[in-house]
Write a protein that holds these residues in place. Structure first.
Motif, mmCIF file in Angstrom:
data_model
loop_
_atom_site.group_PDB
_atom_site.id
_atom_site.type_symbol
_atom_site.label_atom_id
_atom_site.label_comp_id
_atom_site.label_asym_id
_atom_site.label_seq_id
_atom_site.Cartn_x
_atom_site.Cartn_y
_atom_site.Cartn_z
ATOM 1 N N ASN A 158 -8.048 -17.022 19.502
ATOM 2 C CA ASN A 158 -7.739 -15.582 19.365
ATOM 3 C C ASN A 158 -7.475 -15.190 17.911
ATOM 4 O OD1 ASN A 158 -7.880 -15.122 22.159
ATOM 5 N ND2 ASN A 158 -5.757 -15.775 22.432
ATOM 6 N N GLN A 159 -8.230 -15.755 17.022
ATOM 7 C CA GLN A 159 -7.986 -15.555 15.593
ATOM 8 C C GLN A 159 -8.520 -14.215 15.114
ATOM 9 O OE1 GLN A 159 -8.767 -18.907 12.915
ATOM 10 N NE2 GLN A 159 -9.922 -17.513 11.602
ATOM 11 N N TYR A 160 -7.796 -13.599 14.169
ATOM 12 C CA TYR A 160 -8.281 -12.360 13.568
ATOM 13 C C TYR A 160 -7.788 -12.264 12.132
ATOM 14 C CZ TYR A 160 -3.686 -10.111 13.771
ATOM 15 O OH TYR A 160 -2.367 -9.787 13.560
ATOM 16 N N LEU A 161 -8.562 -11.548 11.333
ATOM 17 C CA LEU A 161 -8.203 -11.200 9.956
ATOM 18 C C LEU A 161 -8.503 -9.719 9.792
ATOM 19 C CD1 LEU A 161 -7.306 -12.111 7.088
ATOM 20 C CD2 LEU A 161 -9.742 -12.464 6.567
ATOM 21 N N ARG A 162 -7.506 -8.949 9.357
ATOM 22 C CA ARG A 162 -7.661 -7.491 9.337
ATOM 23 C C ARG A 162 -7.104 -6.917 8.046
ATOM 24 N NH1 ARG A 162 -6.353 -3.043 14.016
ATOM 25 N NH2 ARG A 162 -6.070 -1.241 12.653
ATOM 26 N N PHE A 163 -7.802 -5.890 7.553
ATOM 27 C CA PHE A 163 -7.337 -5.132 6.388
ATOM 28 C C PHE A 163 -7.205 -3.669 6.774
ATOM 29 C CE2 PHE A 163 -8.336 -2.281 2.851
ATOM 30 C CZ PHE A 163 -7.297 -2.614 1.983
ATOM 31 N N ASP A 164 -6.087 -3.063 6.405
ATOM 32 C CA ASP A 164 -5.840 -1.627 6.600
ATOM 33 C C ASP A 164 -5.425 -1.036 5.267
ATOM 34 O OD1 ASP A 164 -5.622 -1.315 9.796
ATOM 35 O OD2 ASP A 164 -4.634 -3.169 9.194
ATOM 36 N N GLY A 165 -5.975 0.111 4.934
ATOM 37 C CA GLY A 165 -5.622 0.755 3.677
ATOM 38 C C GLY A 165 -5.901 2.238 3.721
ATOM 39 N N GLY A 166 -5.320 2.952 2.788
ATOM 40 C CA GLY A 166 -5.543 4.386 2.756
ATOM 41 C C GLY A 166 -4.922 5.039 1.537
ATOM 42 N N VAL A 167 -5.304 6.297 1.335
ATOM 43 C CA VAL A 167 -4.802 7.101 0.218
ATOM 44 C C VAL A 167 -4.540 8.515 0.732
ATOM 45 C CG1 VAL A 167 -5.283 8.042 -2.074
ATOM 46 C CG2 VAL A 167 -6.116 5.767 -1.478
ATOM 47 N N ASN A 168 -3.407 9.081 0.334
ATOM 48 C CA ASN A 168 -3.097 10.485 0.578
ATOM 49 C C ASN A 168 -3.013 11.207 -0.765
ATOM 50 O OD1 ASN A 168 -2.804 10.325 3.426
ATOM 51 N ND2 ASN A 168 -0.750 9.490 3.171
ATOM 52 N N ILE A 169 -3.784 12.266 -0.915
ATOM 53 C CA ILE A 169 -3.769 13.069 -2.133
ATOM 54 C C ILE A 169 -3.299 14.471 -1.770
ATOM 55 C CG2 ILE A 169 -5.133 13.998 -4.037
ATOM 56 C CD1 ILE A 169 -7.052 11.662 -3.669
ATOM 57 N N HIS A 170 -2.211 14.906 -2.396
ATOM 58 C CA HIS A 170 -1.619 16.211 -2.094
ATOM 59 C C HIS A 170 -2.053 17.216 -3.152
ATOM 60 C CE1 HIS A 170 1.151 14.366 0.868
ATOM 61 N NE2 HIS A 170 1.111 13.337 0.026
ATOM 62 N N GLN A 171 -2.677 18.267 -2.709
ATOM 63 C CA GLN A 171 -3.154 19.319 -3.599
ATOM 64 C C GLN A 171 -2.207 20.514 -3.520
ATOM 65 O OE1 GLN A 171 -7.097 20.614 -2.618
ATOM 66 N NE2 GLN A 171 -7.094 22.292 -4.088
ATOM 67 N N ASN A 172 -1.614 20.868 -4.650
ATOM 68 C CA ASN A 172 -0.658 21.989 -4.708
ATOM 69 C C ASN A 172 0.485 21.802 -3.712
ATOM 70 O OD1 ASN A 172 -2.145 23.385 -6.698
ATOM 71 N ND2 ASN A 172 -3.439 24.318 -5.133
ATOM 72 N N GLN A 173 1.074 20.613 -3.686
ATOM 73 C CA GLN A 173 2.131 20.363 -2.718
ATOM 74 C C GLN A 173 3.307 21.307 -2.927
ATOM 75 O OE1 GLN A 173 3.350 16.315 -2.310
ATOM 76 N NE2 GLN A 173 4.773 16.740 -0.656
ATOM 77 N N ILE A 174 3.888 21.759 -1.817
ATOM 78 C CA ILE A 174 5.019 22.671 -1.849
ATOM 79 C C ILE A 174 6.310 21.859 -1.906
ATOM 80 C CG2 ILE A 174 6.223 24.511 -0.616
ATOM 81 C CD1 ILE A 174 3.525 25.167 0.729
ATOM 82 N N VAL A 175 7.108 22.096 -2.943
ATOM 83 C CA VAL A 175 8.388 21.397 -3.092
ATOM 84 C C VAL A 175 9.490 22.429 -3.317
ATOM 85 C CG1 VAL A 175 7.290 19.338 -4.048
ATOM 86 C CG2 VAL A 175 8.164 21.103 -5.592
ATOM 87 N N ARG A 176 10.702 22.008 -3.033
ATOM 88 C CA ARG A 176 11.865 22.864 -3.273
ATOM 89 C C ARG A 176 12.485 22.490 -4.614
ATOM 90 N NH1 ARG A 176 17.761 22.906 -0.378
ATOM 91 N NH2 ARG A 176 18.266 25.116 -0.662
ATOM 92 N N GLY A 177 12.251 23.328 -5.605
ATOM 93 C CA GLY A 177 12.781 23.052 -6.930
ATOM 94 C C GLY A 177 14.201 23.563 -7.089
ATOM 95 N N GLN A 178 14.908 22.964 -8.043
ATOM 96 C CA GLN A 178 16.274 23.408 -8.316
ATOM 97 C C GLN A 178 16.505 23.483 -9.817
ATOM 98 O OE1 GLN A 178 18.600 20.336 -6.314
ATOM 99 N NE2 GLN A 178 18.900 19.258 -8.251
ATOM 100 N N THR A 179 17.206 24.531 -10.223
ATOM 101 C CA THR A 179 17.564 24.738 -11.621
ATOM 102 C C THR A 179 19.073 24.961 -11.696
ATOM 103 O OG1 THR A 179 15.416 25.772 -12.076
ATOM 104 C CG2 THR A 179 17.165 26.133 -13.672
#
Length: 318
Positions: A158-179
């Motif tokens: 029952n042998q296995y070899l597996r690769f999982d990968g990925g990328v998330n790219i956020h365009q104009n992500q909305i953040v809560r800024g503080q000053t």
């Protein structure tokens, strides 16, 4: 297409303030209505080869998100906007060798829209030390997601070899800024769009039976991930209020399991090392912290059949 949806709510909001815009402290009720429909077009290709135990799937789809949002404030003021956003998706799957080997790839997008209240020139000073402000220049945000999985398997052990990968790219992500204003002790909060946010990950997994009687199972997973997060944190009057958090993570998981009849004994070891860095550009400050986590455990299980029938079904205590 999905059916039309409607949401209404009553909240304290929106009076005219001395600073211009709308002052949330002078509260009235408002009704929020959202109508949404999502038609989708798809093109796909599918092929199954029973002789070679091979199957292939490819699809390209474009959901189109159409929304109408409206806020009815008092009896004479209404804010409304229309949203039309496509979110394309590509998917490819291929399995062969009786399903023991497979390749999977997908690309999809998600959209995030700022709330209408954050897009209006609001000024909420109910708490005079923590003031909430609106931002009429906000844009919609998109997340582009790429994922790939590849597995090679063998029937023996029952042998296995597996690769999982990925990328998330956020365009104009909305953040809560503080000053922060050090003279008065007041902190101003405002949602805004930032650029440069993304994260990625990869994981290599391996597993197999270690004996001919399939009693001793070994499994290990080793991963590596990286996160780059841009936020807004500044002192009043600073020209560059960006803050950046970068993080590397290196987790390892190992499992050894032995099963004999109704007895199962398992041992596991988990190790994780993380490298974090926090930078505030306006102040030239840089903070590092590198936590390490080690977990290990041993567990046992024994199954006791109760009221078991001739077909093997029944109640068990483990």
């Amino acid at each position: 297409p999905f059916p039309w949806g409607k949401a209404t709510g009553e909240r304290a909001l929106l009076g005219m303030g001395e600073r211009g815009g709308l002052d949330l402290q002078n509260s009235y009720t408002y009704t929020f209505t959202c109508k949404r429909v999502t038609p989708m077009a798809m093109i796909y290709y599918q092929r199954d080869n029973q002789k070679k135990h091979r199957s292939t799937w490819f699809s390209f789809s474009v959901p189109l998100h159409i929304e109408k949002q409206q806020i009815a404030y008092r009896s004479d003021t209404t804010f409304a906007r229309h949203i039309v956003l496509p979110t394309p998706e590509i998917r490819y799957e291929c399995s062969y060798n009786q399903g023991l080997n497979f390749l999977y790839f997908t690309y999809n997008t998600e959209y995030f829209t700022p709330t209408m209240l954050n897009m209006v020139n609001t000024f909420f000073d109910y708490d005079p030390l923590n003031i909430q402000m609106g931002n009429g220049n906000m844009k919609n945000s998109f997340k582009h997601r790429f994922v790939v999985n590849y597995k090679i398997g063998k029937k023996s052990h029952n042998q296995y070899l597996r690769f999982d990968g990925g990328v998330n790219i956020h365009q104009n992500q909305i953040v809560r800024g503080q000053t922060y204003d050090p003279r008065t002790g007041v902190t101003y909060y405002q949602y805004a769009n930032v650029k440069g946010n993304w994260d990625s990950w990869g994981q290599l997994s391996f597993g197999r039976m270690l004996d001919a009687k399939n009693r001793l199972w070994f499994e290990t997973r080793t991963g590596l991930s990286y996160t780059h997060y841009v936020g807004i944190s500044a002192l009043l009057g600073e020209s560059n209020g960006k803050s950046v958090v970068t993080s590397w993570s290196f987790p390892i998981h190992t499992l050894l399991r032995y099963r004999l009849n109704k007895l199962t004994v398992s041992g596991n070891l988990n190790y994780a090392k993380t490298w974090n860095k926090y930078i505030v550009h306006s102040r030239g400050s840089e903070t590092h912290f590198q936590p390490t986590t080690i977990q290990y455990g041993l567990s046992g299980q024994y199954e006791i059949p109760i009221l078991q029938g001739s077909d093997g079904r029944g109640l068990q205590i483990a």
